[in-house]
Design an enzyme around this catalytic site. Structure first.
Site, PDB file in Angstrom:
ATOM      1  N   GLU A 149       0.830  -1.208   0.000  1.00 52.13           N
ATOM      2  CA  GLU A 149       0.000   0.000   0.000  1.00 52.13           C
ATOM      3  C   GLU A 149       0.869   1.263   0.000  1.00 52.13           C
ATOM      4  O   GLU A 149       1.882   1.317   0.696  1.00 52.13           O
ATOM      5  CB  GLU A 149      -0.851  -0.048   1.282  1.00 52.13           C
ATOM      6  CG  GLU A 149      -1.826   1.077   1.425  1.00 52.13           C
ATOM      7  CD  GLU A 149      -2.817   0.816   2.585  1.00 52.13           C
ATOM      8  OE1 GLU A 149      -2.995  -0.339   3.007  1.00 52.13           O
ATOM      9  OE2 GLU A 149      -3.401   1.803   3.063  1.00 52.13           O
ATOM     10  N   CYS A 176       3.608   8.429   1.281  1.00 55.35           N
ATOM     11  CA  CYS A 176       3.899   7.520   2.392  1.00 55.35           C
ATOM     12  C   CYS A 176       4.161   6.138   1.782  1.00 55.35           C
ATOM     13  O   CYS A 176       3.280   5.552   1.155  1.00 55.35           O
ATOM     14  CB  CYS A 176       2.693   7.489   3.332  1.00 55.35           C
ATOM     15  SG  CYS A 176       2.870   6.312   4.665  1.00 55.35           S
ATOM     16  N   CYS A 206       4.862  -6.875   8.676  1.00 58.83           N
ATOM     17  CA  CYS A 206       5.821  -6.335   9.644  1.00 58.83           C
ATOM     18  C   CYS A 206       5.915  -7.318  10.802  1.00 58.83           C
ATOM     19  O   CYS A 206       4.941  -7.992  11.119  1.00 58.83           O
ATOM     20  CB  CYS A 206       5.319  -4.978  10.151  1.00 58.83           C
ATOM     21  SG  CYS A 206       6.423  -4.160  11.322  1.00 58.83           S
ATOM     22  N   CYS A 266       3.175  -4.251  16.850  1.00 58.90           N
ATOM     23  CA  CYS A 266       2.442  -3.187  17.570  1.00 58.90           C
ATOM     24  C   CYS A 266       0.939  -3.517  17.570  1.00 58.90           C
ATOM     25  O   CYS A 266       0.366  -3.815  16.523  1.00 58.90           O
ATOM     26  CB  CYS A 266       2.681  -1.827  16.931  1.00 58.90           C
ATOM     27  SG  CYS A 266       4.419  -1.327  16.970  1.00 58.90           S
ATOM     28  N   CYS A 324      -1.661  -1.657  15.215  1.00 59.13           N
ATOM     29  CA  CYS A 324      -1.289  -1.468  13.809  1.00 59.13           C
ATOM     30  C   CYS A 324      -1.755  -2.634  12.931  1.00 59.13           C
ATOM     31  O   CYS A 324      -1.530  -3.800  13.270  1.00 59.13           O
ATOM     32  CB  CYS A 324       0.220  -1.300  13.704  1.00 59.13           C
ATOM     33  SG  CYS A 324       0.810  -1.122  12.012  1.00 59.13           S
ATOM     34  N   GLY A 356       5.654  -1.847   7.488  1.00 59.68           N
ATOM     35  CA  GLY A 356       7.017  -2.304   7.720  1.00 59.68           C
ATOM     36  C   GLY A 356       7.839  -1.415   8.619  1.00 59.68           C
ATOM     37  O   GLY A 356       7.460  -0.283   8.933  1.00 59.68           O
ATOM     38  N   GLU A 357       8.968  -1.961   9.052  1.00 62.31           N
ATOM     39  CA  GLU A 357       9.899  -1.233   9.901  1.00 62.31           C
ATOM     40  C   GLU A 357      11.186  -1.027   9.087  1.00 62.31           C
ATOM     41  O   GLU A 357      11.937  -1.973   8.838  1.00 62.31           O
ATOM     42  CB  GLU A 357      10.168  -2.068  11.176  1.00 62.31           C
ATOM     43  CG  GLU A 357      11.342  -1.612  12.004  1.00 62.31           C
ATOM     44  CD  GLU A 357      11.336  -0.134  12.390  1.00 62.31           C
ATOM     45  OE1 GLU A 357      10.316   0.371  12.892  1.00 62.31           O
ATOM     46  OE2 GLU A 357      12.367   0.526  12.178  1.00 62.31           O
ATOM     47  N   SER A 360       8.595   6.249  17.116  1.00 62.95           N
ATOM     48  CA  SER A 360       7.281   5.877  17.644  1.00 62.95           C
ATOM     49  C   SER A 360       7.445   5.557  19.120  1.00 62.95           C
ATOM     50  O   SER A 360       7.958   4.499  19.467  1.00 62.95           O
ATOM     51  CB  SER A 360       6.755   4.649  16.902  1.00 62.95           C
ATOM     52  OG  SER A 360       6.664   4.930  15.534  1.00 62.95           O
ATOM     53  N   LEU A 361       7.044   6.484  19.965  1.00 64.74           N
ATOM     54  CA  LEU A 361       7.242   6.275  21.406  1.00 64.74           C
ATOM     55  C   LEU A 361       5.971   5.679  22.030  1.00 64.74           C
ATOM     56  O   LEU A 361       6.010   4.625  22.639  1.00 64.74           O
ATOM     57  CB  LEU A 361       7.640   7.606  22.067  1.00 64.74           C
ATOM     58  CG  LEU A 361       8.078   7.521  23.522  1.00 64.74           C
ATOM     59  CD1 LEU A 361       9.297   6.626  23.702  1.00 64.74           C
ATOM     60  CD2 LEU A 361       8.380   8.909  24.083  1.00 64.74           C
ATOM     61  N   HIS A 362       4.888   6.379  21.911  1.00 61.38           N
ATOM     62  CA  HIS A 362       3.548   5.908  22.296  1.00 61.38           C
ATOM     63  C   HIS A 362       3.315   5.686  23.793  1.00 61.38           C
ATOM     64  O   HIS A 362       2.173   5.424  24.194  1.00 61.38           O
ATOM     65  CB  HIS A 362       3.151   4.641  21.513  1.00 61.38           C
ATOM     66  CG  HIS A 362       3.237   4.785  20.025  1.00 61.38           C
ATOM     67  ND1 HIS A 362       2.993   5.961  19.367  1.00 61.38           N
ATOM     68  CD2 HIS A 362       3.546   3.884  19.056  1.00 61.38           C
ATOM     69  CE1 HIS A 362       3.148   5.788  18.052  1.00 61.38           C
ATOM     70  NE2 HIS A 362       3.497   4.541  17.844  1.00 61.38           N
ATOM     71  N   ASN A 402      -6.043   5.253  14.787  1.00 63.16           N
ATOM     72  CA  ASN A 402      -7.029   4.796  13.809  1.00 63.16           C
ATOM     73  C   ASN A 402      -7.471   3.420  14.248  1.00 63.16           C
ATOM     74  O   ASN A 402      -6.640   2.527  14.365  1.00 63.16           O
ATOM     75  CB  ASN A 402      -6.387   4.695  12.418  1.00 63.16           C
ATOM     76  CG  ASN A 402      -6.128   6.055  11.824  1.00 63.16           C
ATOM     77  OD1 ASN A 402      -7.044   6.815  11.563  1.00 63.16           O
ATOM     78  ND2 ASN A 402      -4.862   6.379  11.652  1.00 63.16           N
ATOM     79  N   CYS A 455      -2.846   3.357   7.719  1.00 63.20           N
ATOM     80  CA  CYS A 455      -1.907   2.424   8.346  1.00 63.20           C
ATOM     81  C   CYS A 455      -2.123   0.965   7.927  1.00 63.20           C
ATOM     82  O   CYS A 455      -2.329   0.082   8.746  1.00 63.20           O
ATOM     83  CB  CYS A 455      -1.976   2.535   9.858  1.00 63.20           C
ATOM     84  SG  CYS A 455      -1.839   4.199  10.483  1.00 63.20           S
TER      85      CYS A 455
HETATM   86  N1  SAH Z   1       7.620   0.820  11.690  1.00 64.29           N
HETATM   87  C1  SAH Z   1       7.646   2.265  11.727  1.00 64.29           C
HETATM   88  C2  SAH Z   1       6.628   2.868  10.772  1.00 64.29           C
HETATM   89  C3  SAH Z   1       5.249   2.572  11.196  1.00 64.29           C
HETATM   90  S1  SAH Z   1       3.903   3.530  10.651  1.00 64.29           S
HETATM   91  C4  SAH Z   1       7.380   2.714  13.152  1.00 64.29           C
HETATM   92  O1  SAH Z   1       7.025   1.899  13.988  1.00 64.29           O
HETATM   93  O2  SAH Z   1       7.564   3.893  13.408  1.00 64.29           O
HETATM   94  C5  SAH Z   1       4.092   5.152  11.223  1.00 64.29           C
HETATM   95  C6  SAH Z   1       3.419   5.506  12.541  1.00 64.29           C
HETATM   96  O3  SAH Z   1       2.032   5.178  12.585  1.00 64.29           O
HETATM   97  C7  SAH Z   1       4.069   4.815  13.740  1.00 64.29           C
HETATM   98  O4  SAH Z   1       4.238   5.763  14.753  1.00 64.29           O
HETATM   99  C8  SAH Z   1       3.027   3.786  14.108  1.00 64.29           C
HETATM  100  O5  SAH Z   1       3.157   3.382  15.439  1.00 64.29           O
HETATM  101  C9  SAH Z   1       1.749   4.545  13.825  1.00 64.29           C
HETATM  102  N2  SAH Z   1       0.545   3.707  13.669  1.00 64.29           N
HETATM  103  C10 SAH Z   1       0.427   2.489  13.130  1.00 64.29           C
HETATM  104  N3  SAH Z   1      -0.846   2.057  13.167  1.00 64.29           N
HETATM  105  C11 SAH Z   1      -1.556   3.053  13.717  1.00 64.29           C
HETATM  106  C12 SAH Z   1      -2.939   3.232  14.020  1.00 64.29           C
HETATM  107  N4  SAH Z   1      -3.839   2.273  13.760  1.00 64.29           N
HETATM  108  N5  SAH Z   1      -3.304   4.391  14.586  1.00 64.29           N
HETATM  109  C13 SAH Z   1      -2.408   5.371  14.857  1.00 64.29           C
HETATM  110  N6  SAH Z   1      -1.097   5.258  14.601  1.00 64.29           N
HETATM  111  C14 SAH Z   1      -0.674   4.124  14.042  1.00 64.29           C
END
Ligand code: SAH
Length: 344
Positions: A90, A103, A110, A114, A117, A157-158, A212-214, A288, A331
């Site tokens: 995608e 993007c 992946c 997470c 995701c 992906g990462e 991506s800290l979260h 999302n 995503c």
């Molecule tokens: N592997 C990379 C790129 C991932 S996508 C990473 O982990 O950073 C980019 C961002 O979107 C990341 O911060 C990921 O955690 C976030 N993300 C993925 N799915 C999501 C969702 N359903 N809602 C909000 N953020 C999301």
């Protein structure tokens, strides 16, 4: 068989020598590739004998457009491309007043796991090759007839788990005779793979790093991001500081806000402590919702309250505007729905 789109101009010139052809043919082919040539027949100044030779040992590398959806509420477009082995990836194009950002995906699936995701639900299928990454941009440009100015490596992906191909891709995409996208216009997002973050800093290409800290807490982070078992927040933020020192670039801290999981005032305050004095800004992403999971985004007022707490403490903060919400969420969700035959 060699995918020619994996090669730099210099490598193409070398390749010509290995098949007893003059090096300048390599430059001609390179230039045809970036003019969008899909077959050797499209390459007007290449002799037939060379074309026949190339057919035997190489291919250009073309993604096949499987599906394109255009948003009615903003100018974003989502593309599904089919790879040569039938896998689907995608790509999202977002058009703003002053730029076009794409993007891109880096892997099929992946393995980071997470919880919120969609890309990771079936694990990692395989890494993308450099040409499969770069062709996403070429195909979007061909479709829109517009030049892509900015890139975010935030699709499936990462990138640091496919580091060699990512490095090669970055070199190709930045090339003046190729797509010529400036490093400063590229953002790579990682879930925090510390040794690779340091390696990225050491190669000193001034791309933007997003982390991506979260969550500000290691134990909470492990719950939503299994990769956190391997790397502690302190070490990840040290790697960010190292990146800032090496590149002079401001780091983005991504924080996906999930209702009742990581959105409390206490967490905002802890985040402030962690980020104090660091050259960074925070990007809040209202989560999302992925159908297979049950994560909800906080109310708008709550999101802006969280933002205000950070800003009052001098941490520049933005809220990510989700684009194309009418065309398959975000995503990796479109790819997933397509796979499950929910969109045709
Ligand atoms: N592997 C990379 C790129 C991932 S996508 C990473 O982990 O950073 C980019 C961002 O979107 C990341 O911060 C990921 O955690 C976030 N993300 C993925 N799915 C999501 C969702 N359903 N809602 C909000 N953020 C999301």
């Amino acid at each position: 068989m060699i995918a020619l789109k994996n090669l730099t101009e210099e490598e193409l010139k070398q390749f010509m020598k290995t098949i007893d052809e003059p090096a300048y043919r390599g430059s001609q082919i390179y230039s045809w590739i970036y003019k969008g040539a899909k077959s050797f027949d499209d390459m007007k100044n290449i002799p037939k004998t060379l074309k026949e030779k190339l057919e035997k040992v190489s291919y250009i590398g073309n993604l096949k457009l499987e599906l394109k959806l255009e948003s009615k509420i903003d100018n974003s477009k989502k593309y599904l491309f089919e790879l040569n082995d039938g896998n689907i990836i995608e790509t999202v194009m977002m058009e703003y007043e002053d730029r076009i950002t794409v993007c891109i995906s880096n892997q099929v699936g992946c393995r980071m796991g997470c919880k919120f995701c969609a890309s990771t639900l079936d694990g990692l299928i395989r890494n993308l090759e450099p040409w499969e990454i770069i062709d996403q941009i070429l195909k979007v440009q061909e479709d829109t007839k517009k030049r892509v100015s900015n890139l975010v490596l935030m699709g499936s992906g990462e990138p640091l788990d496919n580091f060699e191909n990512t490095k090669k891709f970055l070199k190709l995409v930045n090339d003046k005779n190729g797509l010529n996208i400036g490093y400063r216009h590229i953002t790579l997002s990682t879930c925090g793979i510390v040794p690779k973050m340091k390696e990225l800093a050491d190669i000193k290409i001034p791309i933007n790093l997003a982390l991506s800290l979260h969550s500000p807490y290691d134990d909470k982070r492990v719950e939503i991001m299994p990769v956190a078992k391997a790397y502690k927040i302190k070490d990840i933020l040290d790697a960010c500081r190292y990146y800032i020192k090496s590149t002079n670039r401001r780091v983005t801290i991504e924080y996906s806000l999930i209702k009742g999981v990581n959105d409390s005032e206490k967490e905002a305050k802890e985040l402030i402590k962690l980020l104090k004095g660091m050259l960074c800004h925070v990007n809040l992403i209202p989560v999302n919702n992925v159908e297979e999971r049950d994560f909800k985004r906080p109310d708008k007022s709550h999101i802006y309250k969280f933002k205000e707490i950070l800003e009052k403490n001098n941490i520049p903060t933005t809220v990510r505007n989700s684009m194309g919400s009418d065309i398959g969420g975000a995503c990796g969700q479109l790819r997933r729905k397509h796979k499950n035959s929910e969109v045709e």
